[in-house]
Design an enzyme around this catalytic site. Structure first.
Site, short mmCIF file in Angstrom:
data_model
loop_
_atom_site.label_atom_id
_atom_site.label_comp_id
_atom_site.label_asym_id
_atom_site.label_seq_id
_atom_site.Cartn_x
_atom_site.Cartn_y
_atom_site.Cartn_z
N ASN A 53 37.54 -1.76 72.69
CA ASN A 53 36.67 -0.72 73.00
C ASN A 53 35.41 -0.98 72.59
O ASN A 53 34.45 -0.30 73.04
CB ASN A 53 37.06 0.80 72.51
CG ASN A 53 36.72 1.01 71.14
OD1 ASN A 53 36.89 -0.12 70.03
ND2 ASN A 53 36.34 2.01 70.63
N ARG A 54 35.07 -2.04 71.62
CA ARG A 54 33.80 -2.56 71.23
C ARG A 54 33.47 -4.07 71.26
O ARG A 54 32.53 -4.25 71.19
CB ARG A 54 33.50 -1.76 70.03
CG ARG A 54 34.54 -1.93 68.97
CD ARG A 54 34.41 -1.00 67.60
NE ARG A 54 35.19 -1.49 66.46
CZ ARG A 54 36.57 -1.45 66.72
NH1 ARG A 54 37.07 -0.89 67.54
NH2 ARG A 54 37.04 -1.93 65.63
N LEU A 114 34.77 -5.19 50.96
CA LEU A 114 34.02 -5.43 49.63
C LEU A 114 34.16 -6.74 48.96
O LEU A 114 33.06 -7.60 48.50
CB LEU A 114 34.27 -4.32 48.69
CG LEU A 114 33.53 -4.20 47.54
CD1 LEU A 114 32.24 -3.77 47.81
CD2 LEU A 114 33.97 -3.18 46.50
N CYS A 168 50.61 11.36 39.16
CA CYS A 168 51.29 12.51 39.27
C CYS A 168 51.00 13.33 40.41
O CYS A 168 51.81 14.21 40.58
CB CYS A 168 51.07 13.28 37.72
SG CYS A 168 49.44 13.55 37.44
#
Lengths: 641, 320
Positions: A53-54, A114, A168
């Site tokens: 699409n791009r 990064l 947790c």
């Protein structure tokens, strides 16, 4: 049209592009149209349907092929005279060393992570080649110029760590849908279909650890004489029923929280209902993994729809069945991949059932896939605009026009009438360990910490080195490389297991270690300070590096964290998605944060933080003033001299 | 929402952008019909962007045969005479664009923008004109405004390292997200003729120099009977003289239109590919916004100049 002077630097330039994705396709086209004659392009990725699409140089028939190679061929069709050299490879490979970089006039990044950005930044600094860096998400984008000694390097500003969540929260007290996704993807999916031997926090610690541990071992194992249907239900009842009951028994946990509700398969699905309803045949005749789908089997079509608890439960069981019948050989070594339809279906269903249990709103497969895959929003227009801006900066760099270098932001909402906002680049940060020679200092317990801890937690995780070499004075303590002889390797392996103060050349308080990456040609010194105690919560590494900047992690009452992405999946790197500055980066980089404040992108008006403008009419330029954000780590912007 | 669901194929292909603008915007895009006239570099970029985005149909108008100049910033035309020989620029661009996204219908119509009648124009939702004379821009814009339905009108042009977009959405309503709520907004646009007729002395402060420079050159080309972009260094004295006259009658300080800028625009009317990418990108975004009814559209001029790197919106309408 370019001026004669511009044309001559363009014609003489040799350009290295890193990345042939969203920005890369646009950039390669614009470079070729602008008259660049010698372009090299590196990309390790292959083409996927969701790129089309791009990434306009690619067609459906190219899916699976090298992006760099197909992009080259596509551009040669309209500009056959341009020399384009493509490399289907990782830019971190050793072949792309500093000497390789030195042949180029400028490096243009269109990267998606990064790590690779930091790596290229270091290579460019070492080779003294200017770098134009870029990134987009949705309608936002930015282009920055990094020229050694003149502007800041890519790492002068702190980069936020990838988002992580306390273990947790994931295992016991989810409060957001993303927590359920991380649980489903990193714990449950990995437990059922991934490496069984990997350490896994799936089971809640029950009040009686002795009894639960044995029980937990076999529960995820498919017994020889049981049907997969039965197995699926057993897993379902264990993780959504039994585990929740166990968690509920820890009453303290629920004092200030809503209690979760245990869910058992018998309450949702009638006993053994889906047994041969004929639909599974749809999946039979195919070896194509992408066509094996629990949604298809069950006749569920719309990925935008939110499924009911029953639908989620059926998908959950059906997905387990399909993995064990149609993809048996994958089971045991799967890692979550956002392009694996069945994996996405399973994770969506599991996350939704858990969400339901904890009273968290459920999400569609489409949304779940975005969260689980860290998918970054991307459109063609922003990439095209950013590519145009990169070429404009590249030409200035080639002309050595330092006074006119700009970093430019592409905004979604205008600020001071501007959608494209140029800002003067920052000066190098004098305390940047990458582009200046500032020493770092490390507090560590030299009597307990092993060299391995130092290598893993500091050298690799924080300093981002791939091929480190660690020296104490003239003594080599550790080294990574292909050409080491066996004795050395044995020696280094032995050193890794030794505590710092017992190394052949002991590392104690006051020692200065020199750490180097030979490929990145980055070296830094680290002053060691011994310290006995570390706070387990606030300093979970058991060591503290200073002089190195990273935004602090989210704090919670646990000292272990789980990421939603690269950090926990050690096996397959999930296919990176095109043009993102990984979501952490583009949107929340230190610089961007300042911009947000300065121009009020977020809409939270605060007139005292409006950018200061040099109002000399012809040439007004936005100055970012961070005067009142209280962060001394961030340099004030100054005019380049 | 609009009822119809996106197909599996659409969801897969448009995944990353649906995450930006949502499935209902994608459905509206797939029903939009767009007409473009004048296929130079910036328009080629624009067409690429909206075809990738998945609009319903695109109709191209450009009867020119391929010349060196047509090739310069346009990546849709293969530079091979055996391919382009005998075909119009629009036909060649059409062949390339079809390839970008098989789900979009791309076609070519022969003719001149000024010859299109209202019956024809009303079959579109968006009309973009480029490389048109002042009279043509005005005439197409006026016809759009007379149609029984609202048709969005845009002009786009690039010369030297500069670009200009004009937008007329007439009376435009759209949805805007404010925190959690969606609010209805409304904007009222002037026509191109009305916008450029606003006396310069009542303009907002510090309107882009490009607005004025381009109006002067437009008037020069009209007076001399030139095609758009048909100027050279020998025209500079004439253009500067006209600039002086217009500034006097509009009560604008002549220094507000620097001669250096006028010189760049007059002597170097060809497009600069990076600027085409930027202008074509901004225009693409604007058309996507207008079609999907999502997000603040720009009102009503946009300027970019690579020399200062700023991309600026100017609102020039009679109310201000």
């Amino acid at each position: 049209m370019a001026s004669q002077q511009q044309l001559s630097v363009i014609k003489g330039a040799k350009v290295l592009m890193v990345g042939a994705g969203g920005i890369g396709c646009e950039l390669l086209k614009t470079l070729a149209l602008s008259g660049f004659q010698d372009i090299h392009i590196i990309d390790m990725d292959t083409i996927e349907v969701s790129n089309l699409n791009r990434q306009f140089l690619f067609r459906k028939s190219h899916v699976g092929l090298s992006k760099a190679k197909v992009a080259r061929d596509a551009v040669l069709r309209f500009r056959p005279q341009v020399s384009i050299t493509s490399y289907h490879a990782n830019v971190k490979n050793q072949e792309f060393n500093v000497d390789f970089l030195k042949q180029f006039s400028v490096v243009l990044n269109g990267l998606d992570n990064l790590d690779a950005r930091r790596h290229v930044n270091r290579l460019c600094l070492a080779a003294d080649v200017p770098l134009v860096e870029s990134g987009t998400t949705g309608f936002l984008g930015q282009v920055t110029v990094h020229v050694k000694g003149k502007t800041e390097c890519y790492e002068c500003q702190p980069k936020p760590a990838p988002k992580t969540y306390p273990v947790c929260t994931i295992t016991s007290t989810p409060s957001k849908f993303v927590h359920c996704i991380v649980w489903a993807k990193d714990l449950l999916f990995t437990k059922l279909f991934g490496d069984k031997n990997q350490e896994n926090d799936l089971n809640v610690r029950s009040s009686d650890p002795a009894s639960s541990s044995d029980h937990a071992e076999d529960i995820f194992q498919l017994n020889k004489d049981e049907t997969i249907e039965h197995y699926g239900r057993r897993v379902f009842d264990h993780v959504f029923g039994y585990n929740i009951e166990v968690a509920l028994s820890n009453e303290d946990t629920w004092k200030n929280r809503n209690k979760p509700r245990p869910i058992y398969s018998r309450d949702i699905l009638p006993e053994e209902p889906t047994k041969q309803n004929g639909n599974t045949d749809k999946n039979c005749a195919t070896d194509d993994q992408s066509l094996i789908s629990a949604m298809t089997s069950l006749g569920i079509k719309n990925p935008q729809e939110i499924w009911s608890l029953m639908e989620n439960s059926r998908i959950f069981i059906e997905a387990i069945k399909l993995f064990f019948t149609k993809r048996e050989k994958d089971v045991g070594n799967l890692a979550f991949d956002k392009d694996d339809q069945l994996a996405v279906e399973f994770v969506t269903a599991a996350a939704n059932i858990r969400a339901e249990s904890f009273g968290i709103p459920m999400h569609s497969l489409f949304e779940s896939k975005g969260i689980a895959g860290n998918i970054v929003h991307a459109v063609a227009t922003t990439n095209a605009i950013i590519a145009g801006l990169i070429v404009i900066e590249a030409i200035k760099v080639l002309q050595n026009d330092a006074n006119n270098y700009r970093m430019t932001y592409c905004l979604e909402h205008p600020s001071r009438k501007m959608l494209l906002m140029p800002v003067e680049p920052f000066e190098p940060n004098k305390s940047c360990y990458v582009c200046s020679e500032t020493p770092l200092s490390l507090e560590i317990n030299t009597h307990h910490a092993k060299l391995r801890d130092f290598v893993e937690k500091i050298v690799k995780a924080k300093l981002g080195m791939n091929f480190p070499l660690i020296m104490h004075g003239a003594a080599l303590l550790y080294e990574v490389g292909d050409d080491l002889d066996e004795d050395m390797v044995a020696n280094y392996t032995a050193n890794l297991e030794k505590v710092l103060s017992e190394l052949p050349s002991p590392v104690v308080s006051g020692t200065i270690l020199s750490v180097e990456d030979l490929q990145q040609e980055l070296s830094c010194s680290i002053n060691i300070k011994h310290r006995d105690e570390f706070d387990e919560e606030k300093e979970p590494d058991g060591m503290v590096l200073s002089g190195w900047q990273q935004t602090p992690l989210e704090k919670d009452d646990c000292n272990k964290t789980l990421g939603n992405g690269e950090s926990t999946s050690k096996t397959l790197p999930s296919a990176p998605d095109a043009d993102k500055y990984d979501d952490s980066d583009m949107v929340a980089s230190g610089r961007k944060r300042k911009l947000d404040e300065a121009v009020n992108i977020s809409g939270e008006a605060n007139s005292s933080k409006k950018p200061e403008v040099l109002d000399d009419d012809d040439d007004d330029l936005v100055m970012l003033d961070d005067g009142d954000n209280g962060d001394p780590a961030i340099n004030k912007k100054k005019r380049l001299q | 929402m609009d009822g119809e669901e996106l197909t599996e194929q659409e969801t897969q292909l448009y995944d990353r952008q649906i995450r930006v603008w949502g499935a209902d915007a994608q459905r509206r895009l797939s029903k939009a019909h767009i007409l473009v006239c004048g296929m130079k570099g910036a328009v080629a970029e624009f067409c690429k962007n909206i075809v990738l985005a998945g609009i319903g149909s695109l109709t191209l108008v450009d009867n020119r045969l391929v010349t060196e100049e047509a090739l310069s910033a346009n990546f849709l035309i293969p530079p091979d005479e055996s391919v382009f020989g005998g075909k119009s620029v629009a036909e060649l661009c059409c062949d390339s664009l079809k390839d970008f996204n098989p789900m979009v219908r791309v076609s070519v119509i022969k003719g001149e923008p000024s010859s299109f009648d209202e019956e024809f124009l009303k079959t579109f939702d968006v009309i973009v004109v480029s490389c048109c004379s002042l009279a043509e821009k005005k005439s197409v814009n006026e016809k759009c405004r007379k149609l029984p339905k609202r048709v969005s009108f845009y002009t786009v042009d690039c010369r030297d390292s500069c670009g200009e977009i004009f937008v007329d959405l007439q009376d435009y309503k759209y949805a805007k997200k404010k925190l959690e709520d969606t609010v209805e907004c409304q904007l009222s646009y002037p026509s191109f003729e009305d916008a450029i007729s606003v006396p310069w002395k009542v303009h907002p402060r510090k309107v882009s120099k490009l607005f004025y420079a381009l109006r002067v050159i437009e008037r020069f080309e009209e007076a001399e009977g030139r095609s758009p972009g048909e100027t050279s260094v020998s025209d500079l004295p004439g253009v500067l003289k006209l600039k002086k006259e217009i500034c006097e009658s509009q009560l604008l300080n002549e220094a507000h239109i620097p001669n250096a800028l006028v010189e760049r625009l007059v002597t170097n009317p060809t497009e600069f590919p990076p600027v085409c990418a930027i202008i074509g990108g901004i225009l693409g975004q604007e058309v996507i916004k207008a079609v999907s009814g999502k997000g603040d559209p720009l009102k009503n001029f946009f300027y970019f100049d690579a020399v200062d790197g700023k991309g600026t919106i100017e609102d020039i309408s009679s109310q201000s």
